[in-house]
Design a protein around this motif. Structure first.
Motif, short mmCIF file in Angstrom:
data_model
loop_
_atom_site.label_atom_id
_atom_site.label_comp_id
_atom_site.label_asym_id
_atom_site.label_seq_id
_atom_site.Cartn_x
_atom_site.Cartn_y
_atom_site.Cartn_z
N GLN A 130 0.92 -1.25 0.13
CA GLN A 130 -0.09 0.12 0.17
C GLN A 130 0.86 1.22 0.10
OE1 GLN A 130 -2.01 -1.63 3.67
NE2 GLN A 130 -3.69 -0.40 2.72
N SER A 131 0.45 2.38 -0.63
CA SER A 131 1.18 3.51 -0.63
C SER A 131 0.31 4.52 0.55
CB SER A 131 0.82 4.32 -2.03
OG SER A 131 1.60 5.58 -1.88
N VAL A 132 0.94 4.97 1.57
CA VAL A 132 0.19 5.44 2.73
C VAL A 132 0.83 6.77 3.02
CG1 VAL A 132 -0.37 3.23 3.91
CG2 VAL A 132 1.64 4.50 4.36
N PHE A 133 -0.09 7.62 3.95
CA PHE A 133 0.32 9.03 4.32
C PHE A 133 0.73 9.82 3.15
CE2 PHE A 133 1.71 6.50 8.19
CZ PHE A 133 0.76 7.24 9.03
N ALA A 134 -0.52 9.81 2.27
CA ALA A 134 -0.44 10.58 0.88
C ALA A 134 0.75 10.43 -0.10
CB ALA A 134 -0.37 12.05 1.29
N GLY A 135 0.88 8.89 0.04
CA GLY A 135 2.02 8.40 -0.77
C GLY A 135 3.47 8.76 -0.52
N SER A 136 3.58 9.07 0.91
CA SER A 136 4.86 9.19 1.46
C SER A 136 5.73 7.90 1.97
CB SER A 136 5.07 10.07 2.76
OG SER A 136 4.21 11.35 2.61
N TYR A 137 5.08 7.00 1.95
CA TYR A 137 5.61 5.69 2.42
C TYR A 137 4.82 4.48 1.71
CZ TYR A 137 7.45 8.18 6.28
OH TYR A 137 8.15 9.10 7.02
N SER A 138 5.72 3.58 1.47
CA SER A 138 4.90 2.18 1.11
C SER A 138 5.26 1.31 2.11
CB SER A 138 5.85 1.60 -0.18
OG SER A 138 5.44 2.43 -1.36
N VAL A 139 4.06 0.42 2.30
CA VAL A 139 4.11 -0.46 3.13
C VAL A 139 3.63 -1.96 2.76
CG1 VAL A 139 3.59 1.20 5.21
CG2 VAL A 139 1.75 -0.09 4.34
N THR A 140 4.23 -3.02 3.45
CA THR A 140 3.63 -4.16 3.37
C THR A 140 2.82 -4.71 4.40
OG1 THR A 140 5.57 -4.83 2.26
CG2 THR A 140 4.59 -6.79 3.00
N ALA A 141 1.66 -5.25 3.85
CA ALA A 141 0.71 -5.73 4.99
C ALA A 141 0.13 -7.16 4.56
CB ALA A 141 -0.49 -4.74 4.95
N THR A 142 -0.41 -7.96 5.64
CA THR A 142 -1.01 -8.94 5.63
C THR A 142 -2.16 -9.09 6.51
OG1 THR A 142 0.38 -9.90 7.32
CG2 THR A 142 0.90 -10.43 4.99
N VAL A 143 -3.18 -9.81 6.18
CA VAL A 143 -4.34 -10.13 6.89
C VAL A 143 -4.08 -11.30 7.92
CG1 VAL A 143 -6.88 -10.92 6.84
CG2 VAL A 143 -6.08 -9.04 5.29
N THR A 144 -4.46 -11.07 9.26
CA THR A 144 -4.06 -12.24 10.18
C THR A 144 -5.44 -12.93 10.66
OG1 THR A 144 -4.14 -10.56 11.94
CG2 THR A 144 -1.89 -11.11 10.95
N LYS A 145 -6.44 -12.48 10.17
CA LYS A 145 -7.77 -13.05 10.66
C LYS A 145 -8.70 -13.29 9.56
CE LYS A 145 -11.47 -12.62 14.01
NZ LYS A 145 -11.89 -11.85 15.00
N GLY A 146 -9.30 -14.27 9.32
CA GLY A 146 -10.42 -14.51 8.68
C GLY A 146 -9.90 -14.63 7.00
N THR A 147 -10.83 -14.18 6.10
CA THR A 147 -10.58 -14.50 4.57
C THR A 147 -9.97 -13.03 4.22
OG1 THR A 147 -12.18 -16.04 4.21
CG2 THR A 147 -11.61 -14.54 2.49
N PRO A 148 -8.95 -12.68 3.63
CA PRO A 148 -8.28 -11.63 3.20
C PRO A 148 -9.27 -10.97 2.47
CG PRO A 148 -6.54 -13.31 3.43
CD PRO A 148 -7.71 -14.01 3.48
N ILE A 149 -9.68 -9.50 2.88
CA ILE A 149 -10.47 -8.90 2.09
C ILE A 149 -9.64 -7.66 1.61
CG2 ILE A 149 -12.87 -7.59 1.70
CD1 ILE A 149 -13.21 -10.48 2.71
N ILE A 150 -9.54 -7.69 0.22
CA ILE A 150 -8.72 -6.88 -0.24
C ILE A 150 -9.20 -5.78 -1.32
CG2 ILE A 150 -6.10 -6.38 -1.41
CD1 ILE A 150 -5.58 -9.07 -0.07
N ALA A 151 -9.09 -4.53 -1.32
CA ALA A 151 -9.54 -3.33 -2.16
C ALA A 151 -8.44 -2.86 -3.06
CB ALA A 151 -10.41 -2.35 -1.63
#
Length: 320
Positions: A130-151
């Motif tokens: 994801q690109s966060v904080f108005a594009g200032s950073y890129s972060v890697t994320a994972t879903v740890t509960k249930g079925t990953p819902i990803i937009a």
């Protein structure tokens, strides 16, 4: 191989580009299954199969038509319970993000919005960028509960065809009365401009305060490139261009291959809506404009001089 549900973004079976992008991403995670809610599934089936849909779940009944996002979330929740998918991919637009949020609550699952990349994690599961904080950073994320819902943001991946059966399976969902509380009573087609949809366009040319209300050079340059036209908040607030074309934190978020900002200072609110563009070009008279901190190529000059020259050169090279 586990199924990956992809919510089809369409109008009466006419697919939007984001659907093919989601099917392309879904193949990284498992076996793509498209979820077509509403009429027109027969029109969409061939295209869905072309881009990798092994199965097409079709929900076409009065209980799911003509309502806002709540029925779609309930239908997806029932499908999640039925097939236990590896993930659910949804377009990251205004409606898609609300559907994703409702689905996350109904299935007690983790939610990631505005992902710009999706892949299988090294230790299993699904990993996103994801690109966060108005594009200032890129972060890697994972879903740890249930079925990953990803937009997923449009234009985040190059579309790749991968023919699959596209077998149609009718799905009889039950939609609650509560989900039908908000009904669409009237729709009007958007006036045709001959330009691509802003959030799906491969090239976007945007104008800001520096246009002084004259978007003719912006439109001419955009048309020479086959691009969509965007505008900064200052431009739309001044009434120079429709709000539906606003790019920014409170407008539409775009991620084209090429973004041209003309007469836009580059305030953080605007950057939040376009900073994930692959190549960024700016034209501005002020060499100290913040937009130049962000760009791949910058032109210090008057857009009313620079853009017509660029437009003429593009047309010459295209032979038109």
């Amino acid at each position: 191989m586990a199924e990956v549900l992809v919510l089809v973004d369409h109008t009466d079976g006419r697919l939007r580009k984001a659907t093919a992008e989601l099917l392309t991403l879904a193949r990284r995670l498992g076996e793509p299954s498209a979820v077509h809610i509403g009429s027109g599934a027969e029109k969409a089936q061939v295209t869905l199969a072309k881009y990798g849909a092994h199965k097409v779940y079709v929900v076409d009944d009065a209980d799911s038509a003509g309502y806002l996002v709540a029925p779609q979330a309930e239908i997806l929740a029932q499908l999640v319970e039925k097939v236990a998918p590896a993930a659910v991919l949804i377009p990251s637009n205004a409606a898609g993000k609300e559907i994703a949020a409702r689905l996350s609550i109904k299935t007690e699952s983790g939610l990631i919005t505005d992902a710009v990349d999706v892949r299988a994690g090294d230790g299993g599961g699904v990993e996103t960028t994801q690109s966060v904080f108005a594009g200032s950073y890129s972060v890697t994320a994972t879903v740890t509960k249930g079925t990953p819902i990803i937009a997923v943001k449009p234009n985040s991946v190059a579309i790749e065809a991968s023919p699959a059966p596209g077998a149609v399976e009718q799905f009889g969902a039950t939609v609650s009365d509560a989900a039908k509380a908000a009904r669409v009573t009237e729709t009007k087609p958007k006036q045709a401009t001959g330009r691509p949809e802003l959030t799906e366009a491969a090239i976007v040319v945007s104008g800001g305060r520096g246009t002084a209300g004259d978007f003719a050079p912006i439109e001419a340059f955009a048309d020479s490139l086959g691009a969509a036209v965007g505008a900064s908040r200052a431009a739309v607030d001044a009434g120079w261009y429709p709000h539906s074309n606003q790019v920014g934190q409170t407008g539409k978020q775009v991620s084209p291959q090429l973004y041209v900002a003309a007469g836009i200072s580059g305030a953080i609110q605007h950057r939040a809506g376009m900073q994930t563009s692959k190549t960024i070009v700016a034209v501005n008279k002020d060499e100290e404009a913040p937009i130049f901190e962000l760009v791949d190529f910058g032109v210090v000059g008057d857009l009313f001089s620079v853009l017509p020259q660029a437009t003429e050169d593009v047309r010459k090279r295209k032979g038109s």
